[in-house]
Write a protein that holds these residues in place. Sequence first.
Motif, PDB file in Angstrom:
ATOM      1  N   ASP A   5      -1.528  -6.844   3.267  1.00 50.73           N
ATOM      2  CA  ASP A   5      -2.599  -7.292   2.396  1.00 50.73           C
ATOM      3  C   ASP A   5      -2.485  -6.779   0.967  1.00 50.73           C
ATOM      4  O   ASP A   5      -3.367  -6.984   0.159  1.00 50.73           O
ATOM      5  CB  ASP A   5      -3.966  -6.907   2.972  1.00 50.73           C
ATOM      6  CG  ASP A   5      -4.096  -5.417   3.242  1.00 50.73           C
ATOM      7  OD1 ASP A   5      -3.123  -4.692   3.016  1.00 50.73           O
ATOM      8  OD2 ASP A   5      -5.185  -5.010   3.689  1.00 50.73           O
ATOM      9  N   SER A   6      -1.378  -6.118   0.607  1.00 50.40           N
ATOM     10  CA  SER A   6      -1.201  -5.650  -0.769  1.00 50.40           C
ATOM     11  C   SER A   6       0.008  -6.347  -1.381  1.00 50.40           C
ATOM     12  O   SER A   6       1.050  -6.465  -0.774  1.00 50.40           O
ATOM     13  CB  SER A   6      -1.036  -4.136  -0.808  1.00 50.40           C
ATOM     14  OG  SER A   6       0.101  -3.755  -0.095  1.00 50.40           O
ATOM     15  N   THR A   7      -0.185  -6.816  -2.601  1.00 50.45           N
ATOM     16  CA  THR A   7       0.900  -7.470  -3.315  1.00 50.45           C
ATOM     17  C   THR A   7       1.046  -6.829  -4.685  1.00 50.45           C
ATOM     18  O   THR A   7       0.072  -6.443  -5.315  1.00 50.45           O
ATOM     19  CB  THR A   7       0.642  -8.981  -3.501  1.00 50.45           C
ATOM     20  OG1 THR A   7      -0.705  -9.171  -3.944  1.00 50.45           O
ATOM     21  CG2 THR A   7       0.888  -9.749  -2.232  1.00 50.45           C
ATOM     22  N   TYR A   8       2.283  -6.747  -5.125  1.00 55.17           N
ATOM     23  CA  TYR A   8       2.577  -6.189  -6.431  1.00 55.17           C
ATOM     24  C   TYR A   8       2.324  -7.259  -7.468  1.00 55.17           C
ATOM     25  O   TYR A   8       2.898  -8.345  -7.414  1.00 55.17           O
ATOM     26  CB  TYR A   8       4.032  -5.709  -6.472  1.00 55.17           C
ATOM     27  CG  TYR A   8       4.457  -5.189  -7.812  1.00 55.17           C
ATOM     28  CD1 TYR A   8       3.911  -4.016  -8.312  1.00 55.17           C
ATOM     29  CD2 TYR A   8       5.381  -5.870  -8.591  1.00 55.17           C
ATOM     30  CE1 TYR A   8       4.287  -3.524  -9.545  1.00 55.17           C
ATOM     31  CE2 TYR A   8       5.768  -5.384  -9.820  1.00 55.17           C
ATOM     32  CZ  TYR A   8       5.212  -4.201 -10.299  1.00 55.17           C
ATOM     33  OH  TYR A   8       5.584  -3.722 -11.521  1.00 55.17           O
ATOM     34  N   GLU A   9       1.465  -6.960  -8.401  1.00 54.59           N
ATOM     35  CA  GLU A   9       1.095  -7.923  -9.437  1.00 54.59           C
ATOM     36  C   GLU A   9       1.956  -7.786 -10.691  1.00 54.59           C
ATOM     37  O   GLU A   9       1.851  -8.570 -11.595  1.00 54.59           O
ATOM     38  CB  GLU A   9      -0.383  -7.737  -9.820  1.00 54.59           C
ATOM     39  CG  GLU A   9      -1.348  -7.992  -8.675  1.00 54.59           C
ATOM     40  CD  GLU A   9      -1.527  -9.466  -8.374  1.00 54.59           C
ATOM     41  OE1 GLU A   9      -1.367 -10.305  -9.284  1.00 54.59           O
ATOM     42  OE2 GLU A   9      -1.806  -9.780  -7.215  1.00 54.59           O
ATOM     43  N   GLY A  10       2.777  -6.751 -10.777  1.00 55.31           N
ATOM     44  CA  GLY A  10       3.586  -6.532 -11.976  1.00 55.31           C
ATOM     45  C   GLY A  10       2.815  -5.717 -12.994  1.00 55.31           C
ATOM     46  O   GLY A  10       1.767  -5.155 -12.722  1.00 55.31           O
ATOM     47  N   THR A  12       0.521  -4.830 -16.242  1.00 56.81           N
ATOM     48  CA  THR A  12      -0.651  -5.424 -16.873  1.00 56.81           C
ATOM     49  C   THR A  12      -0.259  -5.932 -18.255  1.00 56.81           C
ATOM     50  O   THR A  12       0.791  -5.551 -18.795  1.00 56.81           O
ATOM     51  CB  THR A  12      -1.789  -4.395 -17.024  1.00 56.81           C
ATOM     52  OG1 THR A  12      -1.362  -3.374 -17.947  1.00 56.81           O
ATOM     53  CG2 THR A  12      -2.190  -3.785 -15.680  1.00 56.81           C
ATOM     54  N   ARG A  16       2.682  -4.401 -20.711  1.00 54.74           N
ATOM     55  CA  ARG A  16       3.738  -5.220 -21.314  1.00 54.74           C
ATOM     56  C   ARG A  16       3.704  -5.113 -22.834  1.00 54.74           C
ATOM     57  O   ARG A  16       4.740  -4.991 -23.491  1.00 54.74           O
ATOM     58  CB  ARG A  16       3.617  -6.676 -20.870  1.00 54.74           C
ATOM     59  CG  ARG A  16       4.090  -6.926 -19.445  1.00 54.74           C
ATOM     60  CD  ARG A  16       4.201  -8.408 -19.105  1.00 54.74           C
ATOM     61  NE  ARG A  16       2.969  -9.153 -19.276  1.00 54.74           N
ATOM     62  CZ  ARG A  16       1.979  -9.225 -18.383  1.00 54.74           C
ATOM     63  NH1 ARG A  16       2.079  -8.588 -17.241  1.00 54.74           N
ATOM     64  NH2 ARG A  16       0.904  -9.928 -18.620  1.00 54.74           N
TER      65      ARG A  16
END
Length: 149
Positions: A5-10, A12, A16
């Motif tokens: 249930d956890s995903t890496y969003e990259g 912020t 960046r």
Amino acid sequence: MSGTDSTYEGFTAEERAAMKEHARELKTAARRTSRADKAAEAERDVLAKIAEMGDSDRIMAERVHAVVTATAPALAPKLWYGMPAYALDGKIVCFFQSAAKFKARYATLGFNDPARLDEGAMWATGFALTEVTPEVEARIAALVERAVN
């Protein structure tokens, strides 16, 4: 990351932007000619960045800058990921991060590895700032002096 249930969003948008700012800082520094020019221009860059900050962050950054440069003249002001920072022999010792930069509720005075703040097996390297009072200035001066000695 582990788990379903956890995903890496990259990174912020703020992270960046900081990385792009750091790339620009490196290019600008590389174009400067003499060591004296680099130092003078780097300090002007820091002061300009501080001047761009909102009132609360700007006031704290001005005080931090004054304390750091008075306490440790050997530290060279320079920008680091768009933040005012102070280096010794080219290595960042400490930096000021405005609250607005990463939409935080407080500004941060941070110290990197070259800072000699070691105290046993665990020590603080970041300090939240909501106001720079005379007492806080004294603590910053003591930390900076310890960091470079």
